[in-house]
Design a protein around this motif. Structure first.
Motif, mmCIF file in Angstrom:
data_model
loop_
_atom_site.group_PDB
_atom_site.id
_atom_site.type_symbol
_atom_site.label_atom_id
_atom_site.label_comp_id
_atom_site.label_asym_id
_atom_site.label_seq_id
_atom_site.Cartn_x
_atom_site.Cartn_y
_atom_site.Cartn_z
ATOM 1 N N GLN A 69 0.821 -1.211 0.000
ATOM 2 C CA GLN A 69 0.000 0.000 0.000
ATOM 3 C C GLN A 69 0.853 1.258 0.000
ATOM 4 O OE1 GLN A 69 -2.855 -1.191 -0.620
ATOM 5 N NE2 GLN A 69 -4.024 -1.710 1.197
ATOM 6 N N LEU A 73 5.500 6.698 -4.909
ATOM 7 C CA LEU A 73 5.327 7.665 -5.985
ATOM 8 C C LEU A 73 4.751 8.951 -5.410
ATOM 9 C CD1 LEU A 73 6.196 6.045 -8.332
ATOM 10 C CD2 LEU A 73 3.822 5.469 -8.800
ATOM 11 N N ARG A 120 -7.338 12.758 -10.702
ATOM 12 C CA ARG A 120 -7.932 11.422 -10.835
ATOM 13 C C ARG A 120 -6.961 10.461 -11.492
ATOM 14 N NH1 ARG A 120 -13.031 10.113 -9.900
ATOM 15 N NH2 ARG A 120 -13.165 8.131 -11.003
ATOM 16 N N GLN A 121 -6.384 10.911 -12.570
ATOM 17 C CA GLN A 121 -5.430 10.073 -13.302
ATOM 18 C C GLN A 121 -4.281 9.668 -12.395
ATOM 19 O OE1 GLN A 121 -6.139 9.220 -16.267
ATOM 20 N NE2 GLN A 121 -7.631 10.745 -16.911
ATOM 21 N N LEU A 123 -4.154 9.732 -9.088
ATOM 22 C CA LEU A 123 -4.548 8.959 -7.908
ATOM 23 C C LEU A 123 -4.638 7.474 -8.218
ATOM 24 C CD1 LEU A 123 -7.213 11.231 -6.202
ATOM 25 C CD2 LEU A 123 -4.844 10.809 -5.539
ATOM 26 N N GLN A 124 -4.913 7.154 -9.468
ATOM 27 C CA GLN A 124 -5.012 5.746 -9.834
ATOM 28 C C GLN A 124 -3.709 5.009 -9.572
ATOM 29 O OE1 GLN A 124 -6.622 5.201 -13.744
ATOM 30 N NE2 GLN A 124 -8.558 6.095 -13.092
ATOM 31 N N TYR A 125 -2.628 5.755 -9.593
ATOM 32 C CA TYR A 125 -1.335 5.111 -9.346
ATOM 33 C C TYR A 125 -1.026 5.006 -7.858
ATOM 34 C CZ TYR A 125 -0.366 4.737 -14.241
ATOM 35 O OH TYR A 125 -0.432 4.372 -15.559
ATOM 36 N N SER A 126 -2.036 5.196 -7.051
ATOM 37 C CA SER A 126 -1.871 5.223 -5.595
ATOM 38 C C SER A 126 -0.610 5.941 -5.143
ATOM 39 C CB SER A 126 -1.878 3.828 -4.972
ATOM 40 O OG SER A 126 -2.021 2.809 -5.909
ATOM 41 N N LEU A 140 -14.063 18.766 -3.773
ATOM 42 C CA LEU A 140 -14.239 17.413 -4.281
ATOM 43 C C LEU A 140 -12.890 16.689 -4.291
ATOM 44 C CD1 LEU A 140 -16.004 15.281 -5.754
ATOM 45 C CD2 LEU A 140 -15.228 16.304 -7.898
ATOM 46 N N GLN A 144 -11.515 13.542 -2.084
ATOM 47 C CA GLN A 144 -11.023 12.283 -2.631
ATOM 48 C C GLN A 144 -9.688 11.896 -2.015
ATOM 49 O OE1 GLN A 144 -10.911 12.979 -6.889
ATOM 50 N NE2 GLN A 144 -12.852 11.903 -7.147
ATOM 51 N N ARG A 147 -10.090 10.995 1.791
ATOM 52 C CA ARG A 147 -10.670 9.670 1.981
ATOM 53 C C ARG A 147 -9.619 8.579 1.783
ATOM 54 N NH1 ARG A 147 -14.685 10.034 -1.854
ATOM 55 N NH2 ARG A 147 -15.051 11.988 -0.760
ATOM 56 N N ARG A 148 -8.723 8.844 0.845
ATOM 57 C CA ARG A 148 -7.684 7.847 0.572
ATOM 58 C C ARG A 148 -6.453 8.047 1.432
ATOM 59 N NH1 ARG A 148 -9.735 6.755 -5.266
ATOM 60 N NH2 ARG A 148 -11.517 7.995 -4.705
ATOM 61 N N GLN A 149 -6.530 9.024 2.295
ATOM 62 C CA GLN A 149 -5.401 9.326 3.177
ATOM 63 C C GLN A 149 -4.168 9.747 2.398
ATOM 64 O OE1 GLN A 149 -5.832 8.568 6.715
ATOM 65 N NE2 GLN A 149 -6.279 6.378 6.784
ATOM 66 N N ARG B 13 -9.871 0.804 1.306
ATOM 67 C CA ARG B 13 -10.025 1.396 -0.015
ATOM 68 C C ARG B 13 -11.085 0.625 -0.779
ATOM 69 N NH1 ARG B 13 -4.326 0.786 -2.836
ATOM 70 N NH2 ARG B 13 -3.389 2.169 -1.314
ATOM 71 N N ASP B 56 -17.064 6.427 -5.236
ATOM 72 C CA ASP B 56 -15.819 7.106 -5.564
ATOM 73 C C ASP B 56 -14.720 6.075 -5.844
ATOM 74 O OD1 ASP B 56 -13.897 9.009 -5.979
ATOM 75 O OD2 ASP B 56 -13.445 9.264 -3.864
ATOM 76 N N PRO B 59 -10.128 2.472 -10.739
ATOM 77 C CA PRO B 59 -9.269 1.288 -10.842
ATOM 78 C C PRO B 59 -7.862 1.554 -10.333
ATOM 79 C CG PRO B 59 -9.895 2.133 -13.019
ATOM 80 C CD PRO B 59 -10.705 2.858 -12.014
ATOM 81 N N ALA B 61 -4.205 1.414 -10.750
ATOM 82 C CA ALA B 61 -3.285 1.272 -11.885
ATOM 83 C C ALA B 61 -2.150 0.294 -11.597
ATOM 84 C CB ALA B 61 -2.718 2.629 -12.269
ATOM 85 N N LEU B 62 -1.769 0.182 -10.352
ATOM 86 C CA LEU B 62 -0.686 -0.736 -9.999
ATOM 87 C C LEU B 62 -1.117 -2.180 -10.251
ATOM 88 C CD1 LEU B 62 0.849 1.605 -9.067
ATOM 89 C CD2 LEU B 62 0.810 0.763 -6.727
#
Lengths: 345, 345
Positions: A69, A73, A120-121, A123-126, A140, A144, A147-149, B13, B56, B59, B61-62
């Motif tokens: 987790q 990055l 958004r783009q 964040l997908q890469y965590s 907003l 986001q 919520r994902r910390q 998550r 919310d 996907p 990406a990882l």
DNA sequence: CTGAAAGCGCTAACAA
DNA sequence: TTGTTAGCGCTTTCAG
């Protein structure tokens, strides 16, 4: 079959399991060997490392990130690719980030493109953190991330919202410094050459200028907003100001490239002597401000310190996400060079 | 609109499975809904999207990259954070990359730091491609990438090795253009103010200059290598050249910031008139070259086109990794401004 | 200190 | 068109 063939042409990618087999240990041993401070005997670690080297193995950061987790990055969202200052900003950020074993994922929204969508783009890469140097951060988006910390810090922008970390130069104070200098040196018809009207930086610098002017019983002589923070835009804006019936005798420009444009137009197009007939103060103190050709008197933004603070704030919040958001305003400093006349002696 | 409190309040998550449950479908349906061109009915997709929006969800990406073997990440390794040209390079690269749904992972090795080591770090993220704008690419590195089928392209450097793709300006030809112009305009004691001696760019530009000079029966009057591609280094180097017993009457500088330094030293420290007593030609054509203060005559590098070619080459190789490596040399063009005198009429 | 096994979140066969 | 089921490559309890 083509398992440990060294020159294996386009073979399967080598995984921890391959290394484990080659070293005669388990996958967990391999994992441990590559995890600093894990509990492995020196002997096993050595074996693993040898096998890994032979097979040209390296851990897969994606898989690791998925499991732990933590992607290591850091996302960086930027708008300003016209201002040389940002090359230096990027230099410092990438450096600082790499120093800590992290990597920079850079996202460019200068060509227009929604900040929230960009985020958004990313964040997908965590990402483990997000640095935003662009317009206002919507609630907003803030939500986001919260919520994902994921810690977010606004860099060199001051979104007035109180629920986000921000690191910014004290632009208002910077504007005041410029005004004070100009007033002291005898300029009286002081104008403001701002950047885009929406930019908080431009607003604040202008606000400081006006504030100080009024405190001195003066008022803003004139002002324009350049279309963007670029040399060309500076020329256009300066031309407008200098063509007025009663032109200004000094200009505070919202940044250095704008000031370069103004300076050149004043000298080369209007035949004005600077600082004699027109005083000019810039903002940022980019490298070329000290070039003889410009020798620009300017308000220096403490970029390096700002970057350091940004990373520090981010790390702090990674450890404890429930801290109160902070706004850190770092002081600017005046760099006197040749575009404002000296004190009367 | 209870968007905000819908999901767990900072809890686990949200995954595809959560969305699947909420939408009353399977995880694969969710996956398909988020995969352009996958086979899903409009109805299911709509349901999934609704549930996703509510929760919310986005996907990971990882995980996706781990599974598909495509991270959609492009690594960019850079050394030059002192030359404003590279802000523009970065602007174009990030833009082009994002256009194609990819993301840029930027790595800075300007502070010293091994290229091969940097690449190692980046490769761990299973980037889909690697752009290197830094010194020579070792065969070791080239091999590592080849084995992993990761396309690498050297940008704006010309490592003479034939086993790697390279996109570069035709620096030799560029050097020749500069020389020809200077000769035509009557300059005879032509010197070279180069960048770092190891840089292929600086070498090639110098080579072109010397080649053309010799073709015209002249020879290089003098030369220095600046310590780096920066304004300050340009000043230092120019000072050395202009202090000689018989100083040059023209200088070809390996890049624009170097030229700015030379120009300023010549005018403001040596009191020389440019282009009258000293002709100056730069290289790159960065934004400020057209500022009135410099109005630098320079050799333009087609950055945008170079970036486009780089990406194109990369994509091509992603599709077919066994293509022959190519070296694409793009032509430069002369931009005449005010630092070289006009033709005799 | 070490190994076996259970996932991290997702996609890709394969059936249905 | 859908759902079921294996993994992708790694870390991490949990026993030993």
């Amino acid at each position: 079959m083509r398992e440990r063939d060294e020159g294996a042409p386009a073979g399967r990618r080598v995984t921890a399991m391959d290394v484990a087999r080659a070293a005669g240990v388990s996958v967990s041993a391999v994992s441990r060997a590559f995890t600093p401070g894990a509990s492995v005997s020196a002997r096993t670690r050595a074996r693993v490392m040898a096998a890994a080297a032979k097979l040209d193995y390296m851990p897969n950061a994606l898989a690791r990130g998925l499991m732990t987790q933590r992607s290591n990055l850091i996302g960086i969202i930027l708008t300003n690719f016209k201002n040389p200052l940002y090359l230096s900003v990027l230099d410092h950020f990438t450096h600082a980030i790499q120093q800590r074993g992290l990597r920079a994922l850079v996202f460019n929204i200068s060509r227009g493109g929604d900040l929230t969508e960009a985020a958004r783009q990313i964040l997908q890469y965590s990402v483990d953190g997000l640095i935003v140097s662009a317009g206002a951060i919507s609630p907003l988006l803030a939500g986001q991330c919260a919520r994902r910390q994921i810690p977010v810090v606004a860099f060199a922008r001051n979104p007035r919202s109180k629920d986000i970390d921000v690191v910014c130069a004290d632009n208002v104070a910077g504007g005041r410094m410029a005004a004070r200098l100009l007033i002291e040196r005898g300029y009286r018809r002081i104008g403001y050459l701002g950047g885009s009207a929406q930019a908080s930086t431009s607003q604040d610098r202008g606000k400081g200028l006006v504030g100080e002017l009024e405190d001195a019983g003066l008022s803003l002589h004139c002002s324009v907003h350049a279309s963007e923070y670029s040399y060309e835009a500076g020329r256009v804006a300066a031309r407008a100001l200098l063509s007025m019936d009663e032109p200004p005798d000094a200009l505070f420009c919202a940044n250095d490239v704008l000031a370069f444009g103004a300076l050149d137009v004043a000298r080369h197009r209007f035949g004005l002597s600077v600082p004699g007939q027109l005083g000019i103060v810039g903002f940022d103190d980019i490298g070329l401000a000290e070039a003889d050709s410009f020798s620009l008197t300017t308000v220096r933004q403490p970029i390096e310190e700002m970057v350091r603070e940004t990373i520090a704030l981010m790390m702090r919040r990674m450890e404890d996400p429930r801290l109160e958001p902070e706004t850190r305003l770092l002081s600017c400093s005046l760099v006197e060079r040749g575009t404002v006349r000296g004190p009367r002696l």
